[in-house]
Design an enzyme around this catalytic site. Structure first.
Site, PDB file in Angstrom:
ATOM      1  N   PHE A  93      16.706  25.782  38.013  1.00 37.83           N
ATOM      2  CA  PHE A  93      17.533  25.351  36.887  1.00 37.83           C
ATOM      3  C   PHE A  93      16.784  24.329  36.066  1.00 37.83           C
ATOM      4  CE2 PHE A  93      20.800  22.464  35.068  1.00 37.83           C
ATOM      5  CZ  PHE A  93      21.451  23.378  34.254  1.00 37.83           C
ATOM      6  N   GLY A 104      10.364  25.585  33.499  1.00 40.75           N
ATOM      7  CA  GLY A 104      10.695  26.653  34.444  1.00 40.75           C
ATOM      8  C   GLY A 104       9.444  27.372  34.908  1.00 40.75           C
ATOM      9  N   ASN A 131      22.390  37.762  33.430  1.00 37.65           N
ATOM     10  CA  ASN A 131      21.586  36.653  32.920  1.00 37.65           C
ATOM     11  C   ASN A 131      20.293  37.168  32.270  1.00 37.65           C
ATOM     12  OD1 ASN A 131      20.323  34.223  32.415  1.00 37.65           O
ATOM     13  ND2 ASN A 131      20.778  33.357  34.424  1.00 37.65           N
ATOM     14  N   TYR A 138      11.674  36.054  34.133  1.00 34.11           N
ATOM     15  CA  TYR A 138      11.055  36.517  35.383  1.00 34.11           C
ATOM     16  C   TYR A 138      10.127  37.710  35.140  1.00 34.11           C
ATOM     17  CZ  TYR A 138      14.490  33.492  37.653  1.00 34.11           C
ATOM     18  OH  TYR A 138      15.241  32.417  38.047  1.00 34.11           O
TER      19      TYR A 138
END
Length: 167
Positions: A93, A104, A131, A138
């Protein structure tokens, strides 16, 4: 040692004094994921899990300009097929004000480095199917979905019932 420059991001392992911050970040994540009703961990729970006699997980805290910007909570998994442990990322997060700064990505790179340094055979995590920003992030890191696999979970009353079931 001087304080970091305002534009720098520092990643560091969490320490016991970070438990209130970790809980705050977990609750912010839960709100984002629309799961705040499930975020019931207490400071005592988190302290025992992270810093008790048998720690169950570890946390990296990201600070940007001296302020808490995000975190990654992870633990060791195991692959019988590889015969090696793995790193499982439970939570990643970054607070909204700090998104887009590469925090991130820095957390994910550091976790990959930890996995390799420890001789782990894999680094994996789950992401909510709605999401889209996280999924795109990713994919940009080279992650691939595990098609054909569905997460299963037993918790609460169902866990109690299963544990009490006769053979």
């Amino acid at each position: 040692m001087s304080a970091p420059a305002p534009s720098t991001t520092v990643l560091r392992p969490a320490h016991q004094d970070d438990v209130p911050l970790i809980l705050e970040l977990v609750r912010e994540l839960a709100v984002y994921e629309r799961l705040e009703h499930e975020a019931v961990a207490t400071a005592a729970d988190m302290h025992a899990a992270l810093f008790g006699p048998r720690p169950a997980a570890e946390v990296l805290v990201a600070e940007h300009g001296g302020q808490a910007a995000g975190f990654a909570l992870f633990f060791t998994s195991f692959s019988t097929f590889l015969g090696k442990p793995g790193l499982y990322l439970e939570d990643l997060f970054v607070r909204p004000a700090y998104r887009g700064l590469g925090i991130g990505r820095r957390l994910m790179v550091e976790l990959a480095r930890i996995a390799l340094a420890r001789g782990y055979g894999r680094f994996e995590w789950s992401v909510l199917d709605w999401n889209a920003p996280a999924i795109a992030f990713y994919r940009g890191l080279g992650a691939q979905p595990m098609d054909g696999w569905t997460v299963q979970r037993v918790t609460g009353a169902a866990l109690q019932a299963l544990a009490g079931a006769s053979d």
